[in-house]
Design an enzyme around this catalytic site. Structure first.
Site, PDB file in Angstrom:
ATOM      1  N   GLU A  88       0.926  -1.282   0.134  1.00 33.86           N
ATOM      2  CA  GLU A  88       0.084   0.107   0.084  1.00 33.86           C
ATOM      3  C   GLU A  88       1.016   1.416   0.105  1.00 33.86           C
ATOM      4  O   GLU A  88       1.789   1.155   0.592  1.00 33.86           O
ATOM      5  CB  GLU A  88      -0.856   0.191   1.378  1.00 33.86           C
ATOM      6  CG  GLU A  88      -1.916  -1.024   1.483  1.00 33.86           C
ATOM      7  CD  GLU A  88      -2.696  -0.922   2.720  1.00 33.86           C
ATOM      8  OE1 GLU A  88      -3.415  -1.690   3.113  1.00 33.86           O
ATOM      9  OE2 GLU A  88      -2.292   0.355   3.470  1.00 33.86           O
ATOM     10  N   CYS A 114       2.953   8.304   1.633  1.00 35.24           N
ATOM     11  CA  CYS A 114       3.431   7.357   2.920  1.00 35.24           C
ATOM     12  C   CYS A 114       3.744   6.157   2.107  1.00 35.24           C
ATOM     13  O   CYS A 114       3.019   5.673   1.451  1.00 35.24           O
ATOM     14  CB  CYS A 114       2.243   7.441   3.946  1.00 35.24           C
ATOM     15  SG  CYS A 114       2.528   6.169   4.965  1.00 35.24           S
ATOM     16  N   CYS A 121       5.335  -7.560   8.093  1.00 32.32           N
ATOM     17  CA  CYS A 121       6.155  -7.188   9.055  1.00 32.32           C
ATOM     18  C   CYS A 121       6.489  -8.196  10.177  1.00 32.32           C
ATOM     19  O   CYS A 121       5.482  -8.827  10.491  1.00 32.32           O
ATOM     20  CB  CYS A 121       5.641  -5.839   9.743  1.00 32.32           C
ATOM     21  SG  CYS A 121       7.000  -4.862  10.913  1.00 32.32           S
ATOM     22  N   CYS A 125       3.097  -5.925  16.106  1.00 31.27           N
ATOM     23  CA  CYS A 125       2.648  -5.236  17.003  1.00 31.27           C
ATOM     24  C   CYS A 125       0.993  -5.729  17.157  1.00 31.27           C
ATOM     25  O   CYS A 125       0.324  -6.009  16.115  1.00 31.27           O
ATOM     26  CB  CYS A 125       2.606  -3.761  16.637  1.00 31.27           C
ATOM     27  SG  CYS A 125       4.374  -3.171  16.583  1.00 31.27           S
ATOM     28  N   CYS A 128      -1.694  -3.703  14.901  1.00 25.23           N
ATOM     29  CA  CYS A 128      -1.603  -3.276  13.675  1.00 25.23           C
ATOM     30  C   CYS A 128      -1.971  -4.430  12.551  1.00 25.23           C
ATOM     31  O   CYS A 128      -1.590  -5.582  12.685  1.00 25.23           O
ATOM     32  CB  CYS A 128       0.155  -3.150  13.504  1.00 25.23           C
ATOM     33  SG  CYS A 128       0.645  -2.841  11.651  1.00 25.23           S
ATOM     34  N   GLU A 172       8.616  -2.623   8.590  1.00 24.51           N
ATOM     35  CA  GLU A 172       9.681  -1.752   9.710  1.00 24.51           C
ATOM     36  C   GLU A 172      10.834  -1.338   8.685  1.00 24.51           C
ATOM     37  O   GLU A 172      11.565  -2.170   8.363  1.00 24.51           O
ATOM     38  CB  GLU A 172       9.927  -2.809  10.820  1.00 24.51           C
ATOM     39  CG  GLU A 172      11.025  -2.388  11.820  1.00 24.51           C
ATOM     40  CD  GLU A 172      10.848  -1.076  12.115  1.00 24.51           C
ATOM     41  OE1 GLU A 172       9.914  -0.369  12.569  1.00 24.51           O
ATOM     42  OE2 GLU A 172      11.993  -0.088  11.834  1.00 24.51           O
ATOM     43  N   CYS A 345      -1.588   1.531   8.281  1.00 25.58           N
ATOM     44  CA  CYS A 345      -1.209   0.626   7.495  1.00 25.58           C
ATOM     45  C   CYS A 345      -1.654  -0.643   7.482  1.00 25.58           C
ATOM     46  O   CYS A 345      -2.356  -1.280   8.294  1.00 25.58           O
ATOM     47  CB  CYS A 345       0.332   0.390   7.766  1.00 25.58           C
ATOM     48  SG  CYS A 345       0.709   0.011   9.679  1.00 25.58           S
TER      49      CYS A 345
HETATM   50  N1  SAH Z   1       6.797  -0.190  11.307  1.00 25.74           N
HETATM   51  C1  SAH Z   1       6.967   1.423  11.254  1.00 25.74           C
HETATM   52  C2  SAH Z   1       6.462   2.290  10.330  1.00 25.74           C
HETATM   53  C3  SAH Z   1       5.236   1.645   9.562  1.00 25.74           C
HETATM   54  S1  SAH Z   1       3.614   1.614  10.797  1.00 25.74           S
HETATM   55  C4  SAH Z   1       6.607   1.984  12.727  1.00 25.74           C
HETATM   56  O1  SAH Z   1       5.802   0.850  13.366  1.00 25.74           O
HETATM   57  O2  SAH Z   1       6.909   2.881  12.983  1.00 25.74           O
HETATM   58  C5  SAH Z   1       3.250   3.600  10.730  1.00 25.74           C
HETATM   59  C6  SAH Z   1       2.764   3.900  11.905  1.00 25.74           C
HETATM   60  O3  SAH Z   1       1.347   3.562  11.844  1.00 25.74           O
HETATM   61  C7  SAH Z   1       3.033   3.467  13.451  1.00 25.74           C
HETATM   62  O4  SAH Z   1       3.404   4.722  14.166  1.00 25.74           O
HETATM   63  C8  SAH Z   1       2.074   2.635  13.769  1.00 25.74           C
HETATM   64  O5  SAH Z   1       2.087   2.357  14.989  1.00 25.74           O
HETATM   65  C9  SAH Z   1       0.898   3.139  13.190  1.00 25.74           C
HETATM   66  N2  SAH Z   1      -0.402   2.415  13.160  1.00 25.74           N
HETATM   67  C10 SAH Z   1      -0.497   0.834  13.139  1.00 25.74           C
HETATM   68  N3  SAH Z   1      -1.600   0.242  13.243  1.00 25.74           N
HETATM   69  C11 SAH Z   1      -2.671   1.575  13.299  1.00 25.74           C
HETATM   70  C12 SAH Z   1      -3.799   1.727  13.608  1.00 25.74           C
HETATM   71  N4  SAH Z   1      -4.418   0.581  13.485  1.00 25.74           N
HETATM   72  N5  SAH Z   1      -4.238   2.881  13.847  1.00 25.74           N
HETATM   73  C13 SAH Z   1      -3.542   3.885  13.686  1.00 25.74           C
HETATM   74  N6  SAH Z   1      -2.331   3.639  13.520  1.00 25.74           N
HETATM   75  C14 SAH Z   1      -1.625   2.588  13.322  1.00 25.74           C
HETATM   76 FE1  SF4 Z   2       4.697  -2.643  14.111  1.00 29.21          FE
HETATM   77 FE2  SF4 Z   2       5.015  -0.891  12.381  1.00 29.21          FE
HETATM   78 FE3  SF4 Z   2       5.184  -3.424  11.964  1.00 29.21          FE
HETATM   79 FE4  SF4 Z   2       2.985  -2.439  12.019  1.00 29.21          FE
HETATM   80  S1  SF4 Z   2       4.180  -1.989  10.501  1.00 29.21           S
HETATM   81  S2  SF4 Z   2       3.613  -4.427  12.949  1.00 29.21           S
HETATM   82  S3  SF4 Z   2       3.295  -1.030  13.564  1.00 29.21           S
HETATM   83  S4  SF4 Z   2       6.503  -2.214  13.304  1.00 29.21           S
END
Ligand code: SAH
Ligand code: SF4
Length: 357
Positions: A88, A114, A121, A125, A128, A172, A345
């Protein structure tokens, strides 16, 4: 794919591969200024060279699969890779074009794009959606660079218009450090897209050792840390990576990171109802960031089907923000850009049926 991706190469690498070396600059101009999608259009190259390049390289590593428009002007793309995986990319309209009364342009639109760095990933998390399907593979530098190229072409964004770039899509970035750093260099090449590194931001879940490595490269890039919790116990439940790199290790790494004198390190704090939205967390955040040139960005958790987490109330968000700003810490609430197209994301990819198509 048996052809090489032309966007995988820096101008210097192309100059090594394609002789005479000045051809590299010409090719860069066709690719990054004129957005051509076939070597045949590169009219200042000899015909034999165009044919040879066409046999060896592809100019189009990504295929546009779907586009969704949001009411606020954001636009979300799903791109297909040569092996069937999808990523995406979101084009965010940060400011509309405005005109003077006489019809002349007051200022142009302001865009942020973005981009994704991996398919899926590994970090996993809990909140996510990208993490749900696990990890498929790293993107190459060319697959990263082409995301922006496709967006610029599709939206008729002129080559010399400024755009900001954030590595905040899927994946990431620091887990794919080499390709990401290479893409940063290709993005910033003055003969290519010429996006100054201070207009590029890498967002990370906090791989401390890689933050240190990135810092030592002195790229001039901005850093965003996805903090989301202020104590290790909670952070471990939300972000398992915290077991390997705890909060202190992240803060220590940030303190060493070279920051442009006009910039701040951004700390992203995803606010989840009844999980991390209380004032005691704001208080702890304040002391954690003491002594760092920091800016906090509060993000509303963006819910999706099947998640146990909920979006916080606006009142709690504002209370949290005010606590910090009143004590001198710069803190913004991220506008829910593209909320109606679920621009967090992994959320478009999920609607389209998962990782591969
Ligand atoms: N992996 C990296 C970059 C991609 S994620 C990171 O984690 O920073 C980009 C951002 O989207 C991160 O801050 C993440 O915590 C956030 N994000 C993930 N799931 C989300 C959700 N359901 N609602 C809002 N933000 C979210
Ligand atoms: Fe966590 Fe960023 Fe990976 Fe989603 S994309 S699992 S927020 S590290």
């Amino acid at each position: 794919m048996n052809k090489k991706i032309i966007q995988d190469y820096t101008k210097e690498e192309l100059a090594e591969m394609i002789k005479p070396a000045f051809r590299a600059k010409q090719i860069y101009s066709w690719v990054y200024h004129k957005y051509v999608e076939s070597f045949d259009e590169m009219k200042n190259l000899p015909k034999e060279m165009r044919e040879k390049l066409d046999n060896e390289f592809t100019l189009t590593p990504l295929k546009m699969l779907t586009v969704q428009d949001s009411k606020d002007g954001s636009r979300k793309y799903l791109f297909g890779l040569h092996d069937g995986h999808t990523v995406e990319v979101v084009l965010l309209l940060m400011r509309d074009k405005e005109y003077h009364e006489d019809g002349s342009v007051k200022h142009q639109e302001r865009y942020t794009v973005c981009i994704s760095s991996q398919v899926g990933c590994k970090v996993g998390c809990a909140f996510c959606l990208t993490a749900k399907d696990g990890f498929m593979r790293d993107l190459t530098a060319g697959e990263i660079v082409s995301q922006l190229l496709m967006i610029k072409k599709d939206n008729n964004i002129d080559a010399n218009r400024r755009v900001n770039l954030v590595f905040m899509g899927m994946g990431e970035p620091l887990d794919n450090l080499d390709a990401v750093v290479k893409s940063v260099k290709i993005f910033s090449d003055p003969d290519g897209m010429a996006i100054a590194t201070h207009r590029q931001t890498i967002s990370t879940s906090g791989l401390s050792s890689k933050i240190v490595r990135l810092g030592k490269m002195e790229l001039g890039i901005n850093l965003a840390i996805s903090l989301h919790a202020v104590d290790d116990e909670l952070r471990e439940t939300l972000m398992p990576i915290n077991k390997a790199y705890n909060i202190k290790s992240i803060i220590d790494a940030v303190k060493e990171f070279p920051i442009n004198s006009r910039k701040r390190v951004m700390f992203e704090y995803l606010v989840i109802k009844n999980i991390n939205d209380d004032i005691s967390a704001a208080k702890k955040l304040l002391s954690l960031l003491d002594g760092i040139k920091a800016k906090v960005n509060l993000i509303y958790f963006n819910p999706y089907g099947g998640t146990e987490f909920e979006r916080p109330s606006e009142k709690d968000m504002v209370t949290f923000q005010e606590y910090l700003t009143k004590r001198g810490l710069l803190c913004t609430i991220r506008e829910s850009k593209g909320l109606d197209i679920s621009a967090a994301c992994g959320q478009l990819r999920e609607q389209e049926g998962g990782a591969a198509v």
